[in-house]
Design an enzyme around this catalytic site. Structure first.
Site, short mmCIF file in Angstrom:
data_model
loop_
_atom_site.label_atom_id
_atom_site.label_comp_id
_atom_site.label_asym_id
_atom_site.label_seq_id
_atom_site.Cartn_x
_atom_site.Cartn_y
_atom_site.Cartn_z
N TYR A 115 0.84 -1.20 0.00
CA TYR A 115 0.00 0.00 0.00
C TYR A 115 0.88 1.26 0.00
O TYR A 115 1.92 1.29 0.67
CB TYR A 115 -0.92 -0.05 1.23
CG TYR A 115 -1.61 1.23 1.53
CD1 TYR A 115 -2.46 1.82 0.59
CD2 TYR A 115 -1.42 1.89 2.74
CE1 TYR A 115 -3.09 3.03 0.86
CE2 TYR A 115 -2.06 3.09 3.02
CZ TYR A 115 -2.89 3.65 2.07
OH TYR A 115 -3.50 4.85 2.33
N ASP A 187 0.62 -7.76 6.63
CA ASP A 187 -0.61 -6.99 6.44
C ASP A 187 -1.59 -7.87 5.67
O ASP A 187 -1.36 -8.21 4.50
CB ASP A 187 -0.29 -5.71 5.65
CG ASP A 187 -1.53 -4.82 5.46
OD1 ASP A 187 -2.65 -5.33 5.53
OD2 ASP A 187 -1.34 -3.61 5.21
C1 PLP Z 1 -3.23 -3.06 2.39
C2 PLP Z 1 -3.48 -1.83 3.21
N1 PLP Z 1 -2.88 -1.71 4.41
C3 PLP Z 1 -3.07 -0.62 5.18
C4 PLP Z 1 -3.86 0.42 4.76
C5 PLP Z 1 -4.03 1.63 5.63
O1 PLP Z 1 -5.22 1.58 6.33
P1 PLP Z 1 -5.97 2.90 6.84
O2 PLP Z 1 -6.42 3.63 5.63
O3 PLP Z 1 -7.06 2.37 7.70
O4 PLP Z 1 -4.96 3.69 7.60
C6 PLP Z 1 -4.51 0.35 3.53
C7 PLP Z 1 -5.35 1.45 3.06
O5 PLP Z 1 -5.85 1.47 1.95
C8 PLP Z 1 -4.30 -0.81 2.72
O6 PLP Z 1 -4.88 -0.94 1.51
#
Ligand code: PLP
Length: 406
Positions: A115, A187
């Site tokens: 991300y 993640d």
């Molecule tokens: C794979 C992934 N991890 C983490 C995040 C971050 O999450 P947040 O937007 O809740 O901070 C995102 C956000 O799109 C994501 O797609």
């Protein structure tokens, strides 16, 4: 639920009942929202013991709150982990884990396709604190092995990577991490339960953006880290409480608890709709390539099928349009397609009931350098689709009219 052993229950039962305790005051079925910043004590001595964690209890909602505790217990039970820490956002969880486990002079091996916000933390923020990061293709264990240095402390990757949907072998990575004494942080936002259980596959810590499938209604920003009690105590005490201050609001914790009661059904339907959409896009004369782990054409389809449960993959698809449709470049055709769609909304985020569509190069991954985007294979023509819960025939009709108007 003391009369029933939840550890033997199916996921749908656990999504509803895990972590919930009968409200002792009034017997409320729904978890009460403890919308309070602070907690009062009968005596100074009681206050001191609670603040020093010598007796259970709460003292200030930045450090803990009963509504958040229900959510954390529920998520830990579902993920098969000892403990969980909820945070104000997914990136909050990722940041807290970094602060808890990394020090100046350390080195991190990170998946090259992650991300955009995570790429920013890794490439920019960690460097500010003297922490080096090497980005590698985690689908190739030999590249990961070769990147490990004597000062490497952490291996970080996404199960199904945002936005190219590459699948990493969690158990194979765990072997490398264990052999080198690395903390493995995964993640799993694109593969929430009941799709994939990364703790059970050997991850030390799993992070999720609760904003996505866990909450699943597009009305909360939240995050969570799960793992051993020892690791989660470190995240809570050294990072979240004393340094980052990234507590989840109790009202948002309540919303995620409520949403989790239907999570199994929602996630299964997202995946079923995504499979139909992936096959539809793959057969479309306008589409050059579809990235979806459920398709036999996906390079890691066999791995995905073996490490994901119930024949589920994810609700996320990426695809590229053909160059030259009506004289348009793939980028221009993509922009026109998005503008032509009526049901699918142009928006970042994912895992909502509403189908969302976006252009990673200019939206979610806009801050990723051109060089990093090229290295990760994120082309200007790539389109990312979060398949929602609408009737899938209606989504196909929407795409049909949008393609026809290109
Ligand atoms: C794979 C992934 N991890 C983490 C995040 C971050 O999450 P947040 O937007 O809740 O901070 C995102 C956000 O799109 C994501 O797609």
């Amino acid at each position: 639920m003391e009369k029933f052993d939840l550890s033997t229950a199916g996921f749908d039962t656990a999504f509803i009942h895990a972590g919930q305790h009968r409200d002792k005051e009034w017997g409320a079925l729904a978890t009460p929202i403890y919308q309070t910043s602070t907690f009062c004590y009968e005596t100074v001595e009681e206050g001191q013991k609670k603040i020093m964690r010598e007796i259970p209890g709460y003292y200030y909602s930045r450090s803990g709150n009963p509504t958040n505790s229900v959510l954390e217990e529920k998520i830990a039970a579902i993920e098969g982990a000892e403990a969980a820490v909820s945070t104000a956002s997914g990136l909050g969880a990722i940041g807290c884990v970094m602060v808890a486990f990394l020090r100046a002079g350390d080195h991190v091996v990170c998946g090259q396709c992650v991300y955009g916000g995570t790429n920013h933390i890794m490439g920019t923020n960690l460097a500010q604190f003297g922490i080096d990061v090497t980005f590698v293709d985690t689908t190739k264990p030999e590249e990961v092995e070769a990147a490990v240095r004597p000062n490497t402390k952490m291996l970080y990757f996404e199960t199904v990577a945002n936005p190219l949907m590459t699948v990493t072998d969690v158990a194979a990575m765990s072997k490398i991490a264990k052999a080198h004494g690395l903390k493995m942080v995964v993640d799993s936002t694109f593969t929430p339960p009941p799709i994939l259980f990364a703790v059970k596959l050997g991850a030390d810590i799993v992070v999720h953006s609760l904003t996505k499938y866990y909450n699943g209604h597009g009305d909360v920003i939240g995050g969570v880290a799960v793992g051993s009690k020892e690791d989660m105590d470190k995240v809570r005490n050294s990072a979240m409480t004393r340094f980052c201050g990234t507590a989840l609001a109790p009202f948002n914790a309540y919303l995620v608890i409520r949403s989790m009661k239907t999570m199994g059904m929602r996630v299964r339907q997202h995946c079923a709709n995504a499979m139909v959409m992936a096959r539809y896009l793959e057969a479309s004369p306008f589409v050059e390539r579809v990235y979806y782990a459920g398709l036999e054409s996906h390079p890691q389809h066999a791995l995905a099928a073996s490490q994901m449960q119930e024949g589920l993959f994810t609700g996320m698809i990426s695809f590229e349009l053909k160059d030259g449709i009506n004289g348009l470049s793939a980028y221009d055709a993509g922009a026109k397609l998005l503008n032509n769609l009526g049901l699918a909304q142009i928006a970042v985020s994912l895992g909502d009931p509403d189908t969302l569509i976006e252009h990673p190069a200019s939206m979610t991954h806009a801050r990723v350098s051109k060089e990093d985007k090229e290295k990760a294979g994120i082309s200007d023509g790539l389109i990312r689709l979060s398949v929602g819960l609408e009737n899938v025939e209606d989504l196909i009709r929407d795409f049909e009219q949008a393609f026809a108007a290109l």
